[in-house]
Design a protein around this motif. Sequence first.
Motif, short mmCIF file in Angstrom:
data_model
loop_
_atom_site.label_atom_id
_atom_site.label_comp_id
_atom_site.label_asym_id
_atom_site.label_seq_id
_atom_site.Cartn_x
_atom_site.Cartn_y
_atom_site.Cartn_z
N MET A 1 115.96 15.18 40.97
CA MET A 1 116.22 16.58 40.61
C MET A 1 115.00 17.44 40.93
N GLY A 2 115.22 18.64 41.37
CA GLY A 2 114.12 19.52 41.76
C GLY A 2 113.28 19.97 40.58
N LYS A 3 112.05 20.34 40.90
CA LYS A 3 111.11 20.79 39.86
C LYS A 3 110.69 22.23 40.12
N ASN A 4 110.23 22.89 39.07
CA ASN A 4 109.60 24.21 39.21
C ASN A 4 108.09 23.99 39.29
N ILE A 5 107.50 24.37 40.42
CA ILE A 5 106.09 24.03 40.67
C ILE A 5 105.30 25.28 41.03
N LEU A 6 104.21 25.50 40.34
CA LEU A 6 103.30 26.60 40.67
C LEU A 6 102.13 26.04 41.48
N ILE A 7 101.93 26.59 42.68
CA ILE A 7 100.74 26.22 43.46
C ILE A 7 99.90 27.48 43.64
N VAL A 8 98.71 27.47 43.07
CA VAL A 8 97.79 28.58 43.30
C VAL A 8 96.93 28.19 44.50
N GLY A 9 96.98 29.01 45.56
CA GLY A 9 96.24 28.69 46.79
C GLY A 9 97.07 27.88 47.76
N LEU B 1 100.87 27.50 30.17
CA LEU B 1 101.02 26.46 29.14
C LEU B 1 102.39 26.47 28.43
N LYS B 2 102.83 27.67 28.04
CA LYS B 2 104.09 27.77 27.30
C LYS B 2 105.24 27.19 28.15
N ALA B 3 105.26 27.56 29.43
CA ALA B 3 106.35 27.10 30.31
C ALA B 3 106.20 25.60 30.61
N LEU B 4 104.97 25.10 30.72
CA LEU B 4 104.75 23.67 30.97
C LEU B 4 105.25 22.84 29.79
N PRO C 1 108.67 31.02 35.70
CA PRO C 1 109.99 30.74 35.10
C PRO C 1 109.82 30.28 33.65
N GLU C 2 110.93 30.23 32.92
CA GLU C 2 110.92 29.74 31.52
C GLU C 2 110.28 28.37 31.41
N GLN C 3 110.68 27.48 32.35
CA GLN C 3 110.17 26.11 32.34
C GLN C 3 109.43 25.83 33.65
N LEU C 4 108.23 25.22 33.49
CA LEU C 4 107.43 24.88 34.66
C LEU C 4 107.13 23.39 34.57
#
Length: 229
Positions: free
Chosen positions: A1-9, A105-108, A60-63
């Motif tokens: 299943m896909g994930k919500n991913i934040l990449i800075v840079g 943090l909250k979303a993680l 997003p709500e969930q990360l």
Amino acid sequence: MGKNILIVGASSGIGAALASQLNDGTNHLYLASRTESDVTGPNIKYQKIDVLEDFQLELPEQLDAVVYCPGSINLKPFHRLNEEDFLTDFKVNHLGAVKVIQQALKALKKSENASIVLFSTVAVQTGLTFHSSVASAKGAIEGLGKALAAELAPSIRVNVIAPSLTDTPLAERLLSSEDKKKANADRHPLKSIGTAEDMANTARFLLGDDSRWMTGQVISVDGGMGSLR
Ligand SMILES: NC(=O)c1ccc[n+]([C@@H]2O[C@H](COP(=O)([O-])OP(=O)(O)OC[C@H]3O[C@@H](n4cnc5c(N)ncnc54)[C@H](OP(=O)(O)O)[C@@H]3O)[C@@H](O)[C@H]2O)c1
């Protein structure tokens, strides 16, 4: 299943290689940097931020994952480094990561198996000349990674990758001729320099469920430089 991913840079180097690997149609990627990434697609949201200034991430709500890539290679003899050099290196390498993780943090915490990946350098565990500023800032990142791994367990894993010289725009000046490339490759037991893909492969592993029992680690991806003679 896909994930919500934040990449800075993710506009360059390791972050861009990682974004391309993760851009598989299932993951949703949130990319943030000063210039837009070439990695685009229907599941990608880009936001312009400068970690040296105030910023507010749209998340997003969930990360499920955060990867923090901004860094510097400010190599100078110690006597030529001033307070500004040390502070800027600290801000881009360390404080930026602190601000990003605090906002995420909250979303993680809403994820089942969240993962944070940070970047250090081989020059923290192995003393190298002219590295006093960047090694100080990256030493702080290793400390941050360990402390957060303890504090955020069991819900969020935190690991750090410590690369040696990797062929990206950040290392351009060190690899600007064939002679420099060869000399740098020869300094490594594996006789080559790293690629952005080498680092992205390790980051992708640390983000995924195959590393679900790993946290608080500093992983050397360095052609043997940090541990072999
Ligand atoms: N390459 C190496 O030899 C090497 C060796 C040891 C450790 N590392 C570490 O590995 C990590 C990735 O390095 P890399 O070689 O992939 O570097 P890179 O090619 O310079 O990429 C860095 C990324 O961070 C972004 N960035 C830089 N400053 C920023 C700022 N103030 N605000 C927002 N985004 C910023 C850049 O995008 P914009 O410019 O568009 O903002 C770019 O997308 C770094 O932490 C670096 O210290 C690299």
